[in-house]
Design an enzyme around this catalytic site. Sequence first.
Site, short mmCIF file in Angstrom:
data_model
loop_
_atom_site.label_atom_id
_atom_site.label_comp_id
_atom_site.label_asym_id
_atom_site.label_seq_id
_atom_site.Cartn_x
_atom_site.Cartn_y
_atom_site.Cartn_z
N GLU A 135 19.99 -1.81 4.27
CA GLU A 135 18.88 -2.61 4.80
C GLU A 135 19.02 -4.05 4.28
O GLU A 135 19.77 -4.28 3.33
CB GLU A 135 17.54 -2.03 4.31
N GLU A 252 33.85 9.90 3.08
CA GLU A 252 33.95 8.53 3.60
C GLU A 252 34.91 7.70 2.76
O GLU A 252 35.73 6.94 3.28
CB GLU A 252 32.54 7.89 3.59
C1 LIG Z 1 31.49 -4.77 8.27
C2 LIG Z 1 30.47 -3.93 7.56
C3 LIG Z 1 30.19 -2.66 8.03
C4 LIG Z 1 29.22 -1.86 7.40
N1 LIG Z 1 28.88 -0.65 7.94
C5 LIG Z 1 27.83 0.01 7.43
C6 LIG Z 1 27.33 1.18 8.06
O1 LIG Z 1 27.87 1.65 9.06
N2 LIG Z 1 26.23 1.79 7.53
C7 LIG Z 1 25.60 1.31 6.43
O2 LIG Z 1 24.61 1.89 6.01
N3 LIG Z 1 26.04 0.20 5.80
C8 LIG Z 1 27.14 -0.46 6.27
N4 LIG Z 1 27.58 -1.60 5.66
C9 LIG Z 1 26.88 -2.08 4.48
C10 LIG Z 1 27.68 -1.91 3.20
O3 LIG Z 1 27.75 -0.55 2.85
C11 LIG Z 1 27.00 -2.78 2.13
O4 LIG Z 1 27.27 -4.12 2.47
C12 LIG Z 1 27.48 -2.48 0.73
O5 LIG Z 1 27.07 -1.20 0.30
C13 LIG Z 1 26.97 -3.51 -0.29
O6 LIG Z 1 25.59 -3.68 -0.15
P1 LIG Z 1 24.97 -5.16 0.02
O7 LIG Z 1 25.73 -5.83 1.08
O8 LIG Z 1 23.52 -5.05 0.14
O9 LIG Z 1 25.35 -5.91 -1.33
P2 LIG Z 1 24.51 -5.86 -2.72
O10 LIG Z 1 23.99 -4.53 -2.97
O11 LIG Z 1 23.61 -7.03 -2.71
O12 LIG Z 1 25.69 -6.13 -3.74
C14 LIG Z 1 26.42 -7.38 -3.73
C15 LIG Z 1 27.49 -7.31 -4.78
O13 LIG Z 1 26.87 -7.20 -6.06
C16 LIG Z 1 27.67 -6.42 -6.91
N5 LIG Z 1 26.92 -5.27 -7.40
C17 LIG Z 1 25.89 -4.63 -6.79
N6 LIG Z 1 25.45 -3.61 -7.54
C18 LIG Z 1 26.20 -3.61 -8.66
C19 LIG Z 1 26.25 -2.81 -9.84
N7 LIG Z 1 25.44 -1.78 -10.03
N8 LIG Z 1 27.16 -3.11 -10.80
C20 LIG Z 1 28.01 -4.14 -10.63
N9 LIG Z 1 28.01 -4.93 -9.54
C21 LIG Z 1 27.15 -4.67 -8.57
C22 LIG Z 1 28.90 -5.99 -6.08
O14 LIG Z 1 29.94 -6.92 -6.30
C23 LIG Z 1 28.41 -6.11 -4.67
O15 LIG Z 1 29.46 -6.33 -3.74
C24 LIG Z 1 28.56 -2.36 6.24
C25 LIG Z 1 28.89 -3.63 5.76
C26 LIG Z 1 29.81 -4.41 6.40
C27 LIG Z 1 30.08 -5.78 5.86
#
Ligand SMILES: Cc1cc2nc3c(=O)[nH]c(=O)nc-3n(C[C@H](O)[C@H](O)[C@H](O)COP(=O)(O)OP(=O)(O)OC[C@H]3O[C@@H](n4cnc5c(N)ncnc54)[C@H](O)[C@@H]3O)c2cc1C
Length: 387
Positions: A135, A252
């Site tokens: 989300e 996955e």
């Molecule tokens: C092209 C694409 C396709 C996708 N497809 C899907 C899909 O089909 N279904 C779906 O549900 N999601 C999907 N996603 C979402 C994807 O799974 C998320 O982008 C990912 O899980 C990271 O969440 P966020 O983007 O909210 O980043 P955030 O949660 O904001 O995290 C940003 C960064 O902070 C750091 N971070 C976060 N938490 C921690 C921690 N605990 N410890 C250390 N570092 C941390 C990491 O470096 C992380 O990359 C997709 C994303 C993209 C870009």
Amino acid sequence: MAALMNVTGKASSWMTPELEDLRDAVRRFVDSEIVPNQERWRKQQHVDRALWHKGGEMGILCADIPEQYGGSGGTFAHQSVVFEELGYAGDMAFGIHVHAIVAHYILNQGTEAQKQTYLPRLANGDMIAAIAMSEPGAGSDLKGIRTTAVRGPDGYQVNGSKTFISNGYLADLIAVVVKTDPQAGAKGVSLLLLETKDNPGFRVGRILEKVGQKGQDTCELFFDNAHVPFENVLGGVEGQGFAQLMTELPYERTILGVSGVAAIERALQLTVEHTRERKAFGQTLMDMQNTRFVLAEIKTEATIARIFIDRCIEDTIAGDMDTVRASMAKYWISDLQCKVIDQCVQLFGGYGYMLEYPIAQMYVDARVQRIYGGANEIMKEIIARSL
Ligand SMILES: Cc1cc2nc3c(=O)[nH]c(=O)nc-3n(C[C@H](O)[C@H](O)[C@H](O)COP(=O)(O)OP(=O)(O)OC[C@H]3O[C@@H](n4cnc5c(N)ncnc54)[C@H](O)[C@@H]3O)c2cc1C
């Protein structure tokens, strides 16, 4: 380009003559139905719906789903052959990976009625699947999701939004992660199987403009009293969502490793071919010691990755793949994929930055492998917990 193969020069331990035949058939399918359409799909930001039906006819959409549910009755080896061939062709548009993942959620976690209702339609391409966890306010930290499902008179009413959802534009069936009991923390999370057709409370937002993987329809989704029948809570019981996610995420993550190794093998082969032909200072690039050393290192790393992922595939076939190793496969291989492709771009020089060269396309397509499917930092957290 010469036919792509396993970097070790030998067939993977899990390959069989039957799987070789499947590989040949999938390669022909990819060459005729997928490779020629890449540019058009990138422009329209999604593949054609017809591709899903063709994939269904080929039996590759649910290759490792039992025949009794309309699948092809194979194992993870069959599905891996499909993912490898797409990787060898450089395809990043066909969202078959996510589709297979959702089919597995239903197969392993669904009720008998859910399996019978949905798996045959996923297998023949009548329905395209997506999974909606992320989300705007919650990606890595899924406990923070805000989408809710409230019991109404004739089913759940879903409210909220999701983002970055692969296959979001075309999806007919979406496994949506919701809070069925917002007060109950992780135990209040459920997965609902939402049908998008004739569901006025469901709306697809933008197809998002991405750095790479432009042929893949990654979307925002909106739910405004979207309808889901009571019987479509995955597994038939509320509150199982987190446990279901934890059980299925290794599948996955292993898939991401399989695709990543295929991409590494492809990048190496493309670069070997280019550096053998390209001349500078009266010799080929391959004659230069730096080129040979860089490619020797890449071949070594690719071989290590191949042997590791082959073991992961074997263990997945045997039902013995664990969360920690799947996290290692996802993080280590996707990191390696990005590093290797970057080194390959360097050896291509300016051509490596031109999108008409496959290595440049691979460069922009690869980056997200370290982010989706669980960011690599999250993978390290999971691995660290096992120390
Ligand atoms: C092209 C694409 C396709 C996708 N497809 C899907 C899909 O089909 N279904 C779906 O549900 N999601 C999907 N996603 C979402 C994807 O799974 C998320 O982008 C990912 O899980 C990271 O969440 P966020 O983007 O909210 O980043 P955030 O949660 O904001 O995290 C940003 C960064 O902070 C750091 N971070 C976060 N938490 C921690 C921690 N605990 N410890 C250390 N570092 C941390 C990491 O470096 C992380 O990359 C997709 C994303 C993209 C870009």
